[in-house]
Structures are given as C-alpha cells and as structure tokens.
Write a protein that holds these residues in place. Sequence first.
Motif, PDB file in Angstrom:
ATOM      1  N   LEU A  35       0.830  -1.207   0.000  1.00  0.00           N
ATOM      2  CA  LEU A  35       0.000   0.000   0.000  1.00  0.00           C
ATOM      3  C   LEU A  35       0.865   1.257   0.000  1.00  0.00           C
ATOM      4  CD1 LEU A  35      -2.543   1.673   0.202  1.00  0.00           C
ATOM      5  CD2 LEU A  35      -2.629   1.181   2.663  1.00  0.00           C
ATOM      6  N   THR A  36       1.893   1.289   0.861  1.00  0.00           N
ATOM      7  CA  THR A  36       2.786   2.450   0.903  1.00  0.00           C
ATOM      8  C   THR A  36       3.457   2.672  -0.449  1.00  0.00           C
ATOM      9  OG1 THR A  36       3.223   2.198   3.262  1.00  0.00           O
ATOM     10  CG2 THR A  36       4.867   3.392   1.987  1.00  0.00           C
ATOM     11  N   LEU A  37       3.955   1.592  -1.051  1.00  0.00           N
ATOM     12  CA  LEU A  37       4.641   1.721  -2.339  1.00  0.00           C
ATOM     13  C   LEU A  37       3.689   2.212  -3.425  1.00  0.00           C
ATOM     14  CD1 LEU A  37       6.750  -1.570  -2.204  1.00  0.00           C
ATOM     15  CD2 LEU A  37       7.522   0.760  -1.713  1.00  0.00           C
ATOM     16  N   LEU A  38       2.444   1.771  -3.366  1.00  0.00           N
ATOM     17  CA  LEU A  38       1.461   2.224  -4.365  1.00  0.00           C
ATOM     18  C   LEU A  38       1.085   3.687  -4.157  1.00  0.00           C
ATOM     19  CD1 LEU A  38      -0.942  -0.861  -4.651  1.00  0.00           C
ATOM     20  CD2 LEU A  38       0.931  -0.198  -6.173  1.00  0.00           C
ATOM     21  N   MET A  39       1.048   4.127  -2.896  1.00  0.00           N
ATOM     22  CA  MET A  39       0.740   5.531  -2.619  1.00  0.00           C
ATOM     23  C   MET A  39       1.854   6.452  -3.124  1.00  0.00           C
ATOM     24  SD  MET A  39      -1.002   5.222   1.172  1.00  0.00           S
ATOM     25  CE  MET A  39      -1.614   6.909   1.245  1.00  0.00           C
ATOM     26  N   LEU A  40       3.077   5.930  -3.156  1.00  0.00           N
ATOM     27  CA  LEU A  40       4.219   6.724  -3.623  1.00  0.00           C
ATOM     28  C   LEU A  40       4.386   6.667  -5.143  1.00  0.00           C
ATOM     29  CD1 LEU A  40       6.822   5.720  -0.887  1.00  0.00           C
ATOM     30  CD2 LEU A  40       5.850   8.000  -1.221  1.00  0.00           C
ATOM     31  N   ALA A  41       3.814   5.646  -5.757  1.00  0.00           N
ATOM     32  CA  ALA A  41       4.005   5.438  -7.196  1.00  0.00           C
ATOM     33  C   ALA A  41       3.316   6.524  -8.019  1.00  0.00           C
ATOM     34  CB  ALA A  41       3.472   4.065  -7.592  1.00  0.00           C
ATOM     35  N   LYS A  42       3.963   6.894  -9.134  1.00  0.00           N
ATOM     36  CA  LYS A  42       3.378   7.881 -10.055  1.00  0.00           C
ATOM     37  C   LYS A  42       3.535   7.379 -11.483  1.00  0.00           C
ATOM     38  CE  LYS A  42       4.096  11.870  -7.055  1.00  0.00           C
ATOM     39  NZ  LYS A  42       4.700  13.205  -6.896  1.00  0.00           N
ATOM     40  N   ASP A  43       2.551   7.721 -12.310  1.00  0.00           N
ATOM     41  CA  ASP A  43       2.614   7.285 -13.697  1.00  0.00           C
ATOM     42  C   ASP A  43       3.563   8.163 -14.501  1.00  0.00           C
ATOM     43  OD1 ASP A  43       1.234   9.628 -14.281  1.00  0.00           O
ATOM     44  OD2 ASP A  43      -0.719   8.637 -14.435  1.00  0.00           O
ATOM     45  N   GLU A  44       3.584   7.966 -15.828  1.00  0.00           N
ATOM     46  CA  GLU A  44       4.555   8.658 -16.680  1.00  0.00           C
ATOM     47  C   GLU A  44       4.392  10.167 -16.690  1.00  0.00           C
ATOM     48  OE1 GLU A  44       4.049   6.718 -20.400  1.00  0.00           O
ATOM     49  OE2 GLU A  44       5.191   4.931 -19.812  1.00  0.00           O
ATOM     50  N   VAL A  45       3.187  10.651 -16.376  1.00  0.00           N
ATOM     51  CA  VAL A  45       2.983  12.106 -16.362  1.00  0.00           C
ATOM     52  C   VAL A  45       2.968  12.651 -14.928  1.00  0.00           C
ATOM     53  CG1 VAL A  45       1.791  12.159 -18.574  1.00  0.00           C
ATOM     54  CG2 VAL A  45       0.455  11.831 -16.491  1.00  0.00           C
ATOM     55  N   GLY A  46       3.344  11.818 -13.974  1.00  0.00           N
ATOM     56  CA  GLY A  46       3.488  12.278 -12.593  1.00  0.00           C
ATOM     57  C   GLY A  46       2.251  12.186 -11.726  1.00  0.00           C
ATOM     58  N   ASN A  47       1.203  11.509 -12.196  1.00  0.00           N
ATOM     59  CA  ASN A  47      -0.027  11.395 -11.413  1.00  0.00           C
ATOM     60  C   ASN A  47      -0.003  10.147 -10.525  1.00  0.00           C
ATOM     61  OD1 ASN A  47      -1.216  13.705 -12.564  1.00  0.00           O
ATOM     62  ND2 ASN A  47      -1.903  12.514 -14.340  1.00  0.00           N
ATOM     63  N   PRO A  48      -0.357  10.286  -9.239  1.00  0.00           N
ATOM     64  CA  PRO A  48      -0.431   9.121  -8.357  1.00  0.00           C
ATOM     65  C   PRO A  48      -1.798   8.438  -8.497  1.00  0.00           C
ATOM     66  CG  PRO A  48      -0.919  11.096  -7.117  1.00  0.00           C
ATOM     67  CD  PRO A  48      -0.628  11.546  -8.524  1.00  0.00           C
ATOM     68  N   MET A  49      -1.973   7.309  -7.845  1.00  0.00           N
ATOM     69  CA  MET A  49      -3.266   6.630  -7.806  1.00  0.00           C
ATOM     70  C   MET A  49      -4.166   7.363  -6.821  1.00  0.00           C
ATOM     71  SD  MET A  49      -1.929   2.646  -7.730  1.00  0.00           S
ATOM     72  CE  MET A  49      -3.550   1.920  -7.855  1.00  0.00           C
ATOM     73  N   ASN A  50      -5.437   7.527  -7.149  1.00  0.00           N
ATOM     74  CA  ASN A  50      -6.357   8.171  -6.217  1.00  0.00           C
ATOM     75  C   ASN A  50      -6.857   7.143  -5.194  1.00  0.00           C
ATOM     76  OD1 ASN A  50      -8.669   6.762  -7.283  1.00  0.00           O
ATOM     77  ND2 ASN A  50      -8.803   8.278  -8.944  1.00  0.00           N
ATOM     78  N   ASP A  51      -7.640   7.627  -4.213  1.00  0.00           N
ATOM     79  CA  ASP A  51      -8.063   6.757  -3.107  1.00  0.00           C
ATOM     80  C   ASP A  51      -8.895   5.573  -3.595  1.00  0.00           C
ATOM     81  OD1 ASP A  51      -6.789   8.590  -1.566  1.00  0.00           O
ATOM     82  OD2 ASP A  51      -8.538   9.190  -0.382  1.00  0.00           O
ATOM     83  N   GLN A  52      -9.772   5.821  -4.556  1.00  0.00           N
ATOM     84  CA  GLN A  52     -10.634   4.734  -5.034  1.00  0.00           C
ATOM     85  C   GLN A  52      -9.829   3.684  -5.790  1.00  0.00           C
ATOM     86  OE1 GLN A  52     -14.139   6.042  -7.132  1.00  0.00           O
ATOM     87  NE2 GLN A  52     -14.918   3.967  -7.391  1.00  0.00           N
ATOM     88  N   GLU A  53      -8.850   4.146  -6.583  1.00  0.00           N
ATOM     89  CA  GLU A  53      -7.992   3.193  -7.292  1.00  0.00           C
ATOM     90  C   GLU A  53      -7.205   2.343  -6.293  1.00  0.00           C
ATOM     91  OE1 GLU A  53      -7.015   5.601 -11.443  1.00  0.00           O
ATOM     92  OE2 GLU A  53      -5.870   6.049  -9.639  1.00  0.00           O
TER      93      GLU A  53
END
Length: 445
Positions: free
Chosen positions: A230-248
């Motif tokens: 969960l922590t690693l996913l909260m820190l992860a960002k896609d190619e344009v710099g967007n993180p996953m939102n709470d629902q994702e």
Amino acid sequence: MTLPPTVSTPRLLRLFKFIFYPLDYLEDYYQKYGDIFAFGRSETPFVYISHPQAIKEILTRDKNIFKSAAGGGFLSTLLGDNSLLFLQGERHQRERKLLTPPFHGERLQSYAQLIYAISHRVIEKLEINQPFNVRKVMQEITLQVIMKAVFGIREGERYQQLKELLTSWLSFFDSPANAAIIFFPFLQKDWENSSPWGRFLGIKAKIDELIYTEIKERRQQENYGGNDILTLLMLAKDEVGNPMNDQELHDELITLLIAGHETTASSLTWALYCIHYYPEVAEKLRSHFSILENNGDLLEIIKLPYLDAVCSETLRIYPVVLSTFLRVLQTPLDLMGYHFKPGTAFAPSIYLVHHREDIYPNPKQFRPERFLERQFSPYEYFPFGGGSRRCIGMELAKMEIKIVLFTMLSNYQFKLCSSRPLKPVRRGLTVAPPNNFKMIISQNS
C-alpha cells in the motif's frame, strides 16, 4: 466454415453442473467434443478451448484483437470498477506499470522473512498430536501476510476489526450452495440483514470504510515509511506524474486480497495434502530441506528445484481458477479451422490443458518430477493465467507457498486423518479443497 461443436445440454442443467460439479462439467464436455466446443447457438458463441497452439494465438494477440470480459456484475461489486482486472487499453497498461514494482526483485524478497515469521507463529499454536483444519490454518497464514505485507496495517484495534470482517466476508461463498448467489443475479437482493446478499454488502461496506480511513490517515500524516505494498502504491506515479487516487488504491487492495489470500490458501492446502498422500514426496522434500536448514537462507530455500517442482505440480493438477479471464473477440478470426466473428467469447481452459494426456502422461497422478524432466511452454502450463492479464502477484504467491511448506515440514511431522482422496469443490469463483479436510501434527522425531 462452420462453428465448433455446440453443447446441446439445456442451459439450466449446464449451470447446475458448473456450480456443483465444475471438474466433471469440463471433463465430460472435453471427452465428448474435444479441444474446442461452444455454448449458445448464435453467431458469437461462448467457446472453451484447450489446445495449446490455439491458446498461444489468443494470448499472444491479446492486446490487439481481444478485450477482457472480466468486468460487470458480481465481480465489479466484489472488487470495484477500478480493479486492474477490469481495465482496458492504456488505463490497464498504466495501472499494471504502477502495480508491478512491489512484486519483483528486492521488494518481493523483503517479504520472505515476514512470511516465515507469520507461518512459524501460526503453526506453533497448533495442538500437538491433535487434528487441525488445514484450510483454516492456511487462511490464517495468508490473511496475516496480506494484512501486513500488502495492507501494511500493524496489530491493534483496526487490524483486529479488519481481520474479523475479512474472515467473515471471504467465507461467505464457502460452499457450492452459497456460490449459487454469484451465478443467479435474481438471488442478489439487498434486504440488509434479512438476506444473504444484504449481509454480504453490509460487511463489505464496513471493510471499505476501514480501508479508506487507513488511506486517508496515511495521506494526512504523510506516513510513507513502510515497505508494504500500500505504501509503495501511494508513492508510485505514472509517466505524467499522477499518483493513484483513493478509489484506485482501495479497489486494487481488495483485488490483491481476493487474488492473494483465498487462492494461496487453497494451493497451500492442496500442496500439504498431495505431499502426504504421496509419502515419498514428503520424505524427499525433508531431505532437501535438511541440507539447507543450518544456514536458514530463505532465498536459497525457495530456489530448491524439487520444492519448485512440488509447487508447480500442485498448481498443475489443482489450479484454483479453471480458466483464464474471457477474451472477447474484436475483429474476425480464423482459429483451428473455424471462423469466428467479433463478439465471440473465448475461455482458455487452464484445467483441461493441465490434464492433457499428451502433455502430462497419467495427468491425475501427482508427480513433481515432470517439472524436473522438461520445461513446459506458457501455453501448456499457466496456473496464473497468461498474456497481458497474467496474475501480477504470481511470484509473491509462489514464494509464499514455498516458505510456508518449508516452515511446516522442517519443524513438524504431518499425517492425513483419512486415506480417502480429496475431491475439489466449488468455493465462490474458484475450486478448492473441501472445508473439512484435517491433518494431525506432531513434533519432528
């Protein structure tokens, strides 16, 4: 060109057999119709396929001419619309890239000691020389692994609440009769506590609240110091710099829970059963473990060829999911001498391929040596699915199975309570060992 042989059994009878006798359902039709057969008399039927070369064509062309049909209905209610299983195209690629790093390399290996500690702690609480329910013990281990390695929730009030709710929720479809609710939508009546479906949704709502609260608190506290998924996913960002939102985040956590807890518990139960139903396998495993016991290097243990072969053979003979996710054809396709139109749904059958006599001689026999004697292609052996939809947690699941087996067999002896062979039963969308399977544990001599 004509369509493949079409099953003539009335739909209601087929569904009854599919729910209560899922393996007979597949094997009977395979014996009658062969490598490919269809359901439905329209020009776009539902097609089961168990020929490796045809499955290769489907899985290697997955992204271009097929669309996954996992979404909608019960599964969307269970997992949420943002689950990786339902996403298509660029969104699927984005989410898969974000989810992949925690399940590979050093990140993955960092969970080895945690799995060992949890396994040891759960097993040592068992009463020596007394029968124990194997599946319940395996579920306890795999749930604790999910809670700590994936959710990253430490023991305390929320941990206990979530654990109790998840246990209750996941046992909801623990029999074929309960599983019927999945396949008959008219049974899905939300009358709160007055209906089974209402109780199921009520428990899910409480689980959702706890998970969203955990995500919210971590964001507010900027608590990103752990190495849980969960922590690693909260820190992860896609190619344009967007993180996953709470629902994702929520939907992917629930997906990882369902995919990584129930299925791994079933595979571990089957493995323990098979190892002791064939005593020579248990003896051979223990002799392998004794060589490495002194150095205690878990990463060396999980590389043992024979241990890997035992796990592979378990997943071959008893795949938890009988088919891959459906692939719905988007463009015309010629396959195995038949012509298929867009809208045709294909179900590559994991179970039928894994039990082909021409690939696995005497396929009902548990013989790990098969996997030491030759390599099988990803279209002959694919217990975690294939193509772009292959299970993302595959390596974690395999590592967990190996470490749990090592922990158990290197410290204790086990004996079957009955010599009668176990028969697989439906458990929700999966096929699993029966709930009442027991073994007796004793100290190593």
